[in-house]
Design a protein around this motif. Structure first.
Motif, PDB file in Angstrom:
ATOM      1  N   ASN A 179       0.821  -1.216   0.000  1.00 12.30           N
ATOM      2  CA  ASN A 179       0.000   0.000   0.000  1.00 12.30           C
ATOM      3  C   ASN A 179       0.850   1.259   0.000  1.00 12.30           C
ATOM      4  O   ASN A 179       0.450   2.291  -0.547  1.00 12.30           O
ATOM      5  CB  ASN A 179      -0.945   0.004   1.209  1.00 12.30           C
ATOM      6  CG  ASN A 179      -2.260  -0.698   0.923  1.00 12.30           C
ATOM      7  OD1 ASN A 179      -2.785  -0.613  -0.181  1.00 12.30           O
ATOM      8  ND2 ASN A 179      -2.800  -1.392   1.913  1.00 12.30           N
ATOM      9  N   GLU A 239       4.736   2.846  -4.669  1.00 16.56           N
ATOM     10  CA  GLU A 239       4.251   3.399  -5.923  1.00 16.56           C
ATOM     11  C   GLU A 239       4.422   2.379  -7.039  1.00 16.56           C
ATOM     12  O   GLU A 239       5.389   1.610  -7.050  1.00 16.56           O
ATOM     13  CB  GLU A 239       5.018   4.678  -6.280  1.00 16.56           C
ATOM     14  CG  GLU A 239       4.690   5.869  -5.403  1.00 16.56           C
ATOM     15  CD  GLU A 239       3.252   6.351  -5.620  1.00 16.56           C
ATOM     16  OE1 GLU A 239       2.880   6.635  -6.772  1.00 16.56           O
ATOM     17  OE2 GLU A 239       2.503   6.425  -4.624  1.00 16.56           O
ATOM     18  N   PRO A 240       3.507   2.341  -7.999  1.00  9.85           N
ATOM     19  CA  PRO A 240       3.681   1.427  -9.130  1.00  9.85           C
ATOM     20  C   PRO A 240       4.893   1.827  -9.965  1.00  9.85           C
ATOM     21  O   PRO A 240       5.227   3.011 -10.057  1.00  9.85           O
ATOM     22  CB  PRO A 240       2.381   1.598  -9.918  1.00  9.85           C
ATOM     23  CG  PRO A 240       1.850   2.930  -9.518  1.00  9.85           C
ATOM     24  CD  PRO A 240       2.278   3.146  -8.098  1.00  9.85           C
ATOM     25  N   THR A 259       2.891   2.219 -15.364  1.00 13.50           N
ATOM     26  CA  THR A 259       1.601   2.908 -15.322  1.00 13.50           C
ATOM     27  C   THR A 259       0.915   2.821 -16.681  1.00 13.50           C
ATOM     28  O   THR A 259       1.533   2.533 -17.698  1.00 13.50           O
ATOM     29  CB  THR A 259       1.786   4.387 -14.933  1.00 13.50           C
ATOM     30  OG1 THR A 259       2.731   4.992 -15.846  1.00 13.50           O
ATOM     31  CG2 THR A 259       2.310   4.510 -13.515  1.00 13.50           C
ATOM     32  N   MET A 308      -4.609   0.003 -14.178  1.00 15.76           N
ATOM     33  CA  MET A 308      -4.140   0.196 -12.809  1.00 15.76           C
ATOM     34  C   MET A 308      -4.596   1.533 -12.227  1.00 15.76           C
ATOM     35  O   MET A 308      -4.234   1.876 -11.110  1.00 15.76           O
ATOM     36  CB  MET A 308      -2.610   0.098 -12.735  1.00 15.76           C
ATOM     37  CG  MET A 308      -1.814   0.939 -13.712  1.00 15.76           C
ATOM     38  SD  MET A 308      -1.750   2.716 -13.376  1.00 15.76           S
ATOM     39  CE  MET A 308      -0.868   2.728 -11.850  1.00 15.76           C
ATOM     40  N   ASP A 322      -7.415   4.574 -11.026  1.00 17.63           N
ATOM     41  CA  ASP A 322      -8.748   4.835 -10.478  1.00 17.63           C
ATOM     42  C   ASP A 322      -9.375   5.993 -11.246  1.00 17.63           C
ATOM     43  O   ASP A 322     -10.457   5.881 -11.803  1.00 17.63           O
ATOM     44  CB  ASP A 322      -8.628   5.158  -8.989  1.00 17.63           C
ATOM     45  CG  ASP A 322      -9.969   5.478  -8.357  1.00 17.63           C
ATOM     46  OD1 ASP A 322     -10.977   4.900  -8.819  1.00 17.63           O
ATOM     47  OD2 ASP A 322     -10.025   6.288  -7.423  1.00 17.63           O
ATOM     48  N   THR A 369      -4.942   8.979 -10.061  1.00 14.92           N
ATOM     49  CA  THR A 369      -4.919   8.183  -8.827  1.00 14.92           C
ATOM     50  C   THR A 369      -4.977   6.709  -9.209  1.00 14.92           C
ATOM     51  O   THR A 369      -5.439   6.337 -10.293  1.00 14.92           O
ATOM     52  CB  THR A 369      -6.101   8.533  -7.914  1.00 14.92           C
ATOM     53  OG1 THR A 369      -7.330   8.344  -8.630  1.00 14.92           O
ATOM     54  CG2 THR A 369      -5.999   9.972  -7.427  1.00 14.92           C
ATOM     55  N   TRP A 370      -4.498   5.862  -8.284  1.00  9.97           N
ATOM     56  CA  TRP A 370      -4.351   4.443  -8.603  1.00  9.97           C
ATOM     57  C   TRP A 370      -5.469   3.604  -8.001  1.00  9.97           C
ATOM     58  O   TRP A 370      -6.063   3.954  -6.989  1.00  9.97           O
ATOM     59  CB  TRP A 370      -3.012   3.914  -8.070  1.00  9.97           C
ATOM     60  CG  TRP A 370      -1.830   4.799  -8.269  1.00  9.97           C
ATOM     61  CD1 TRP A 370      -0.860   5.077  -7.362  1.00  9.97           C
ATOM     62  CD2 TRP A 370      -1.461   5.517  -9.460  1.00  9.97           C
ATOM     63  NE1 TRP A 370       0.087   5.918  -7.900  1.00  9.97           N
ATOM     64  CE2 TRP A 370      -0.262   6.203  -9.192  1.00  9.97           C
ATOM     65  CE3 TRP A 370      -2.029   5.653 -10.731  1.00  9.97           C
ATOM     66  CZ2 TRP A 370       0.383   7.000 -10.134  1.00  9.97           C
ATOM     67  CZ3 TRP A 370      -1.397   6.450 -11.682  1.00  9.97           C
ATOM     68  CH2 TRP A 370      -0.206   7.104 -11.375  1.00  9.97           C
ATOM     69  N   LYS A 371      -5.697   2.457  -8.625  1.00 11.08           N
ATOM     70  CA  LYS A 371      -6.612   1.468  -8.069  1.00 11.08           C
ATOM     71  C   LYS A 371      -6.033   0.903  -6.783  1.00 11.08           C
ATOM     72  O   LYS A 371      -4.847   1.020  -6.492  1.00 11.08           O
ATOM     73  CB  LYS A 371      -6.829   0.329  -9.066  1.00 11.08           C
ATOM     74  CG  LYS A 371      -7.972   0.526 -10.042  1.00 11.08           C
ATOM     75  CD  LYS A 371      -8.193  -0.749 -10.837  1.00 11.08           C
ATOM     76  CE  LYS A 371      -9.349  -0.580 -11.808  1.00 11.08           C
ATOM     77  NZ  LYS A 371      -9.512  -1.798 -12.653  1.00 11.08           N
ATOM     78  N   GLU A 372      -6.886   0.192  -6.063  1.00 13.41           N
ATOM     79  CA  GLU A 372      -6.429  -0.490  -4.859  1.00 13.41           C
ATOM     80  C   GLU A 372      -5.611  -1.717  -5.248  1.00 13.41           C
ATOM     81  O   GLU A 372      -5.536  -2.109  -6.412  1.00 13.41           O
ATOM     82  CB  GLU A 372      -7.626  -0.879  -3.982  1.00 13.41           C
ATOM     83  CG  GLU A 372      -8.555  -1.916  -4.584  1.00 13.41           C
ATOM     84  CD  GLU A 372      -9.641  -1.348  -5.480  1.00 13.41           C
ATOM     85  OE1 GLU A 372     -10.600  -2.087  -5.766  1.00 13.41           O
ATOM     86  OE2 GLU A 372      -9.514  -0.177  -5.920  1.00 13.41           O
ATOM     87  N   TRP A 411      -4.389  -4.515  -8.120  1.00 13.10           N
ATOM     88  CA  TRP A 411      -4.381  -4.057  -9.511  1.00 13.10           C
ATOM     89  C   TRP A 411      -3.499  -2.832  -9.728  1.00 13.10           C
ATOM     90  O   TRP A 411      -3.142  -2.521 -10.858  1.00 13.10           O
ATOM     91  CB  TRP A 411      -5.825  -3.795  -9.947  1.00 13.10           C
ATOM     92  CG  TRP A 411      -6.668  -5.027  -9.731  1.00 13.10           C
ATOM     93  CD1 TRP A 411      -6.586  -6.209 -10.401  1.00 13.10           C
ATOM     94  CD2 TRP A 411      -7.678  -5.204  -8.750  1.00 13.10           C
ATOM     95  NE1 TRP A 411      -7.488  -7.122  -9.912  1.00 13.10           N
ATOM     96  CE2 TRP A 411      -8.180  -6.531  -8.885  1.00 13.10           C
ATOM     97  CE3 TRP A 411      -8.229  -4.394  -7.757  1.00 13.10           C
ATOM     98  CZ2 TRP A 411      -9.187  -7.041  -8.086  1.00 13.10           C
ATOM     99  CZ3 TRP A 411      -9.229  -4.906  -6.958  1.00 13.10           C
ATOM    100  CH2 TRP A 411      -9.694  -6.211  -7.129  1.00 13.10           C
ATOM    101  N   LYS A 412      -3.145  -2.146  -8.657  1.00 16.98           N
ATOM    102  CA  LYS A 412      -2.258  -0.991  -8.763  1.00 16.98           C
ATOM    103  C   LYS A 412      -0.949  -1.335  -9.459  1.00 16.98           C
ATOM    104  O   LYS A 412      -0.335  -0.485 -10.121  1.00 16.98           O
ATOM    105  CB  LYS A 412      -1.978  -0.447  -7.352  1.00 16.98           C
ATOM    106  CG  LYS A 412      -1.016   0.727  -7.301  1.00 16.98           C
ATOM    107  CD  LYS A 412      -0.909   1.309  -5.897  1.00 16.98           C
ATOM    108  CE  LYS A 412      -0.085   0.456  -4.967  1.00 16.98           C
ATOM    109  NZ  LYS A 412       0.213   1.138  -3.687  1.00 16.98           N
TER     110      LYS A 412
END
Length: 409
Positions: A242, A245-246, A249, A253, A255, A263-266, A269-270
């Motif tokens: 959590n 950072e990915p 991108t 992935m 949100d 913003t990123w998915k949870e 899937w991020k």
């Protein structure tokens, strides 16, 4: 030992190489695939082929169920707490690079330490080399004992309060050494470091329980455990993932995407940008089903018995050196060796002419080759479909190679 009937699940083994029945002793590089896995992948493409997560049509739902169902199988296989902790990657290499590039960049600074060992695969060396150069960190190596094992005393000497990351392979792809990961993890945590485990040579062959090990990250590949190529797994503790950072991108992935901010998915899937490795994940899920039906304890026991028999037989060959622990309780089903005055590539060539497939070279472990004071070695690695007859064929082939090159030289 496991039944010889298991061999019938692997169609590739039912062939001749250079006029001899195939003996495949290179599973440490990549295992063969049972019909159950081949059919699972084929059925996906025949009946369910669609992208996942995005559609509401039937094929999309089936594909998503297969893909996410495979994630649950992986979770259960390694006893992770949640599917949020299971990230699909292209393989163990990608998984290890993800940890170095995401967690490492955010948490390792100038003068901090990264601790690994001389036995590591290049995939667990180079990402840390690059991170150390980028951050001005110190890359430290834990020295090995004479038999190629790790001393916990030396681990304690190497890991200090400056250490941020300890990264160690569970099983050596060269020496076969089984490392005490749980104890090393305790040492890492006592010094405030995270524990990264390269599980590529462990997950296919033994029960791996990430909660018992308490490791922070675990990487492994599907193609070494009866699954397809191009699919692997990064396990990470949810709290750490959590925070990260990915490193890749794009679509899937995210949100929300605005013109200048996104913003990123949870989890998970991020970390899975773009169209994921759907067929690979389904194939990996089928491979896990297959291995669990046999039983991981039975697989480990079978490989120990085969490796012990091979050690006994190969030790009778004069001029043959076996590397790694002599104690069978400290090694997995891998035997790396050299035949005196014969280059390992020549040994492998003679064996191949007799239908026997082994690996020869530095095995993506050049620092370990330097530690062993050799340029290369040959390696026989065993799996569920190998038998004592395969070992006898190997020993016979080695005797042929020795006799041939003694005449040549």
């Amino acid at each position: 030992m496991l039944s010889k009937e298991i061999r019938q699940h692997f169609p590739i083994l039912n062939q001749e190489i250079n006029g001899h029945p195939l003996v495949y002793l290179d599973s440490g590089a990549s295992s063969q695939k049972p019909l159950q896995v081949i059919e699972a992948i084929s059925n996906y493409y025949k009946f369910d082929n669609s992208n996942v997560h995005r559609g509401v049509h039937t094929l999309g739902n089936r594909a998503t169920e297969g893909y996410e169902g495979a994630r649950e199988k992986v979770r259960n296989f390694i006893n992770a707490k949640s599917t949020e902790e299971i990230i699909f990657t292209r393989g163990a290499t990608t998984a290890l690079n993800t940890v170095a590039q995401s967690y490492g960049r955010a948490n390792v600074g100038e003068g901090d330490e990264i601790v690994i060992t001389y036995m590591e695969h290049h995939a667990n060396i180079i990402p840390w080399q690059q991170l150390a150069k980028e951050k001005g960190a110190v890359l430290k190596y834990i020295d090995l004992e004479e038999d190629g094992t790790l001393s916990l005393d030396k681990v304690r000497e190497a890991v200090t309060e400056r250490t941020k990351v300890v990264s160690v392979m569970y099983v050596s792809n060269v020496l076969g050494t089984m490392n005490p990961i749980k104890e090393i993890t305790e040492i890492a945590h006592a010094n405030g470091a995270v524990m990264v485990v390269d599980g590529a040579q462990a997950a296919p062959h033994m029960k791996v329980d990430v909660q018992k090990l308490d490791c922070d990250f675990l990487a492994f590949s599907g193609h070494k455990m009866c699954g397809p190529t191009g699919i692997g797994v990064l396990y990470g503790k949810r709290d750490l993932l959590n925070q990260m950072e990915p490193v890749e991108t794009g679509g899937e992935m995210i949100d929300f995407v605005g013109l200048y901010e996104s913003t990123w998915k949870e989890l998970p899937w991020k970390f899975e940008a773009g169209t994921p490795i759907i067929a690979g994940a389904i194939g990996l899920g089928a491979a896990i089903d297959y291995l669990e039906e046999i039983g991981m304890d039975a697989i480990e026991q079978h490989e120990h018995e085969i490796a012990n028999y091979a050690m006994e037989r190969m030790s009778t060959i004069e001029g043959l050196t076996i590397y790694g622990p002599a104690d069978p309780g400290k090694r997995a089903g891998i035997i790396t060796f050299n035949l005196e005055e014969v280059h390992p590539h020549d040994v492998a060539t003679v064996l191949d002419m007799n239908g026997i497939a082994v690996r020869a070279g530095h095995h993506c472990a050049q620092p370990l080759m330097k530690w062993l004071d050799v340029s290369a070695t040959a390696r026989a690695s065993f799996y569920i479909y190998n038998t004592v007859d395969d070992v006898d064929r190997l020993v016979e082939g080695l005797r042929v190679a020795k006799e041939y090159f003694s005449d040549v030289y």
